[in-house]
Design an enzyme around this catalytic site. Structure first.
Site, PDB file in Angstrom:
ATOM      1  CB  ALA A  80       4.764  -1.955  -1.088  1.00  0.00           C
ATOM      2  CD  GLU A  88     -17.863   8.437   9.199  1.00  0.00           C
ATOM      3  OE1 GLU A  88     -16.627   8.477   9.289  1.00  0.00           O
ATOM      4  OE2 GLU A  88     -18.634   9.119   9.868  1.00  0.00           O
ATOM      5  CE  LYS A  96      -8.214   4.098   6.761  1.00  0.00           C
ATOM      6  NZ  LYS A  96      -7.142   4.923   6.264  1.00  0.00           N
ATOM      7  CE  LYS A 110      -5.560   0.014   3.939  1.00  0.00           C
ATOM      8  NZ  LYS A 110      -4.971   1.339   4.029  1.00  0.00           N
TER       9      LYS A 110
HETATM   10  S1  IVH Z   1     -12.265   7.538  12.479  1.00  0.00           S
HETATM   11  C1  IVH Z   1      -9.645   6.593  16.512  1.00  0.00           C
HETATM   12  N1  IVH Z   1     -13.197   8.057  10.130  1.00  0.00           N
HETATM   13  O1  IVH Z   1      -7.835   6.843   8.771  1.00  0.00           O
HETATM   14  C2  IVH Z   1      -9.490   6.746  15.068  1.00  0.00           C
HETATM   15  N2  IVH Z   1     -10.860   7.905  10.364  1.00  0.00           N
HETATM   16  O2  IVH Z   1      -6.088   4.536   9.204  1.00  0.00           O
HETATM   17  C3  IVH Z   1     -10.797   7.098  14.491  1.00  0.00           C
HETATM   18  N3  IVH Z   1      -9.605   8.334   8.314  1.00  0.00           N
HETATM   19  O3  IVH Z   1      -6.219   8.093  11.580  1.00  0.00           O
HETATM   20  C4  IVH Z   1     -10.659   7.471  13.123  1.00  0.00           C
HETATM   21  N4  IVH Z   1     -11.344   8.719   7.038  1.00  0.00           N
HETATM   22  O4  IVH Z   1      -6.807   9.720   9.681  1.00  0.00           O
HETATM   23  C5  IVH Z   1     -12.099   7.857  10.856  1.00  0.00           C
HETATM   24  N5  IVH Z   1     -14.211   8.536   8.103  1.00  0.00           N
HETATM   25  C6  IVH Z   1     -13.093   8.346   8.821  1.00  0.00           C
HETATM   26  C7  IVH Z   1     -11.802   8.431   8.271  1.00  0.00           C
HETATM   27  C8  IVH Z   1     -10.705   8.198   9.086  1.00  0.00           C
HETATM   28  C9  IVH Z   1     -10.033   8.663   7.086  1.00  0.00           C
HETATM   29  C10 IVH Z   1      -8.187   8.184   8.674  1.00  0.00           C
HETATM   30  C11 IVH Z   1      -7.810   8.816   9.973  1.00  0.00           C
HETATM   31  C12 IVH Z   1      -7.248   7.689  10.783  1.00  0.00           C
HETATM   32  C13 IVH Z   1      -6.797   6.753   9.715  1.00  0.00           C
HETATM   33  C14 IVH Z   1      -6.622   5.343  10.200  1.00  0.00           C
END
Ligand code: IVH
EC number: 6.5.1.2
Length: 689
Positions: A42, A118, A120, A325
């Protein structure tokens, strides 16, 4: 795989302003206490709607707009970040991803030959500052340029050691989250403390990270996804770190004793083409439901430092990385009602009726609510906005109410005062309420289950026939079937000689079913078909099962310290029924089992064709397997030394895919699981058919 998602339609300036306000409130809650009034989907839709409106009316953009801001502009904290902690832009499907990659490659003027892929991780970004190998400070992302000091959490975060292997000065970035297990433990602790629970693992992690003076401690988990040498560090190792590809930085981080995704079933990998990236995206998506922690997408990054450097950053996010996503597995919807049903064991279970909501690709209208105690603990009310979770094959469940979305019109949930099936009293001594008549309450349901195809397989006993036998007082449970006489049956309406003799022959055949099926027919709470097979195979004889105490039962795969005493109690309750079955001459042994009592040697299981294999069956069976039920195919798998499973995961060794195989086949293909047709499988297990 996923269509581009919809966005909120904002018709005028007032709607736009209201949307900006709502998004700002949601972002503040999400990054603050972690209790957002909007679910992720949402929120994303709202922000896309705001962005679309702003493209049309650039002159009306409000300063509070979340677009182009890290963390939707929610400002928290006063510790400046050495390098901004940015967000990620999103894509929602293969085409989106290809478009993004194409525009990135245009910008770079070259093809990207190494992508890091990787999971998320669905938690909170954190910066962990190490000086001389010692963890000295933990800082949240905040608004991206400054965050909050949460160093008090040092020592409670699994995967984030106080000391690194080397005395280096480095800033590690990654995600702090709760694994499913940690979340359950945290909920139990909070419940014991003040009777409430956390809405979901993410908000539990957010709240826990900030909590300073809770009387109880909840554990968190860290997964690293980046490392920055100190900005002024011009040492040789620091210089080397700046040059390394992302994948090698992560190997170095893991070598320092810090947890990375390498420790998970969805480890980061390097893909050399976009096709490979997409393949890995699908593999990770296929693993999602089985993971012991939440992910909300896949992060794809340029692996090489040179590509990252050339691509650079926008104000909000790096241009060298993107979040792919996945569909939401958790959403907020309305609790419209609660239905109460008595099951075949007499347990009275509530079921939530929901405003329909799409979760992980399917529409959900009902969800489990466990029991009365659980409803009370969660403080649920009719009309509440509730968090609902569903992923993969799991049964949808209501997690918690979103208390601050209450309007005052919510009503208490009425608990039944009498059994909803028979109107008799309710035994409320256990958390799971039960009709005082127990199994007898829904005798028809328990008998119908017992004689079903996968249990005793007695043909000619449809529900109306069972009801007729019950009404005539000829049976009260399924053991009575074995002592019903020909004359008694002939005395019933619509029972001629032919159908009577057929039924009697079917009942006679049922006496020779293996123990696994006889045990399953009992309908012991907490056990199903495959568990019954494991129990029967392990103990070999009914007497051995009855002799087993809770400890002995726990040797069986899937029976833990909670289930074992329940099974013991159930067997005691079913004692009379079991005695009746024995007296009637029903078989009580499992052919080919290693009887625990006799202490026979283990069969040479390594010689069995499916030894050590986890096998999943999907689609319509054909050839020699055509006549078998799914349960019979599973029995066949186990006779041949394999383990039958219903869902495909990385642990699956073989998928038997017949006609019309759907999602499981796609998932198996994604995971590179070996797939065979029913005919080929029949050949593999030929001698066990
Ligand atoms: S790289 C410069 N790798 O997703 C930002 N982020 O929506 C580089 N996140 O703020 C982030 N898994 O908190 C990266 N494997 C991953 C991640 C990851 C989760 C989060 C992170 C970021 C947010 C963005």
């Amino acid at each position: 795989m996923i269509d581009a998602p919809p966005h909120a339609e904002l018709s005028d300036q007032a709607a736009y302003a209201a949307a900006v306000q709502l998004a700002a409130d949601a972002a503040a809650a999400y990054y603050g206490q972690g209790d957002s009034p909007l679910d992720d989907d949402a929120y994303d839709q709202l922000v896309r709607g705001i962005a679309a409106y702003e493209r049309e009316h650039p002159e009306q953009v409000l300063p509070a707009s979340p677009t182009g801001k890290v963390a939707g502009g929610a400002v928290v904290g006063d510790v400046p970040h050495t390098v901004p902690m940015l967000s990620l832009d999103n894509v929602f499907g293969p085409e989106d991803l290809a478009d993004w990659a194409a525009s990135l490659e245009r910008r770079l003027g070259r093809t990207v030959t190494a992508w890091s892929v990787e999971p998320k991780l669905d938690g909170l970004a954190i910066s962990a500052r190490y000086r001389g190998g010692r963890l000295v400070q933990l800082v949240t992302r905040g608004d991206g340029s400054a965050g909050e000091d949460v160093s008090h959490a040092i020592g409670t975060v699994v995967g984030l050691p106080d000391r690194l292997a080397d005395p280096v000065t480095v800033e590690l970035r990654g995600e702090v989250m709760m694994t499913t297990e940690q979340f359950e433990q945290a909920c139990a602790k909070r419940q014991a403390h003040d009777g409430s629970t956390f809405a979901n693992p993410r908000s539990a992690a957010a709240g826990t990270l900030r909590a300073q003076d809770r009387p109880y401690v909840c554990e968190l988990t860290f997964f690293g996804y980046g490392a920055l040498p100190g900005p002024d560090d011009d040492s040789e190792p620091a210089a080397r770190l700046r040059e390394l590809p992302h994948s090698e930085i992560m190997t170095w981080v893991a070598g320092q004793g810090v947890q990375t995704t390498a420790a998970t079933p969805v480890a980061g990998v390097v893909a050399t083409s976009l096709e490979q990236v997409q393949e890995r995206v699908e593999q990770i998506a296929a693993e999602r439901a089985e993971l012991p922690f939440g992910i909300d997408g896949i992060v794809i990054k340029c692996d090489l430092a040179a590509d990252q450097e050339k691509a650079g950053f926008s104000s909000r996010a790096p241009r060298w990385a993107i979040a792919y996503k996945l569909p939401a597995v958790e959403k907020i919807t309305k609790l419209l009602g609660v239905e109460w049903n008595t099951g075949r064991t007499g347990v009275i279970a509530p079921r939530a009726v929901l405003e329909p909501v799409t979760l992980d690709g399917s529409i959900v209208t009902y969800a489990t609510l466990h029991n009365v105690a659980d409803i009370t603990r969660r403080g649920l009310m009719l009309g509440d906005s509730v968090v609902v979770y569903k992923a993969g094959d799991v049964i949808p469940r209501v997690e918690s109410p979103v208390v601050h979305l209450r309007t005052g019109g919510e009503q208490p949930i009425a608990f039944p005062e009498v059994c909803p099936s028979c109107g008799d009293a309710i035994d409320k001594s256990q958390e799971r309420w039960r009709c005082v008549r127990g199994r007898a309450c829904r005798a028809i349901a328990s008998i119908s289950y017992a004689v079903g195809r996968d249990q005793l397989d007695i043909e000619g006993l449809a529900d109306n026939r069972i009801q007729q036998l019950l009404d005539a007082g000829l049976i009260t449970d399924f053991a009575d079937l074995f002592t019903v006489t020909r004359e008694q049956l002939l005395g019933l309406e619509r029972m001629g000689e032919t159908s009577t003799d057929k039924l009697l022959a079917a009942i006679e055949r049922a006496k020779d079913r293996p123990l696994s099926r006889v045990f399953c027919a009992l309908g012991v709470r907490g056990t199903g078909r495959s568990m019954s097979r494991r129990i029967a195979r392990h103990f070999g004889a009914m007497q051995a099962i009855r002799d087993a105490d809770a400890e002995a039962l726990q040797v069986v795969d899937g029976i833990g310290p909670e289930k074992a005493p329940l099974v013991v109690a159930e067997l005691a309750e079913l004692g009379e029924l079991i005695d009746k079955l024995i007296a009637a001459g029903v078989n009580m042994t499992e052919p080919g089992a290693v009887t625990a009592v006799a202490g026979a040697a283990e069969p040479a299981s390594a010689e069995l064709p499916l030894a050590g294999m986890s096998v999943v069956v999907t689609g319509a069976m054909s050839g020699p397997l055509e006549a078998l039920s799914r349960n019979e195919v599973n029995e066949l798998i186990e006779r041949a030394g394999g383990k039958a499973s219903s869902s495909v995961s990385a642990k699956t060794s073989l998928l038997v895919a017949g006609d019309k195989a759907g999602a499981k086949r796609t998932k198996a293909e994604g995971l590179g699981v070996r797939i065979v047709a029913p005919d080929e499988f029949a050949q593999m297990v030929g001698r066990f058919l």
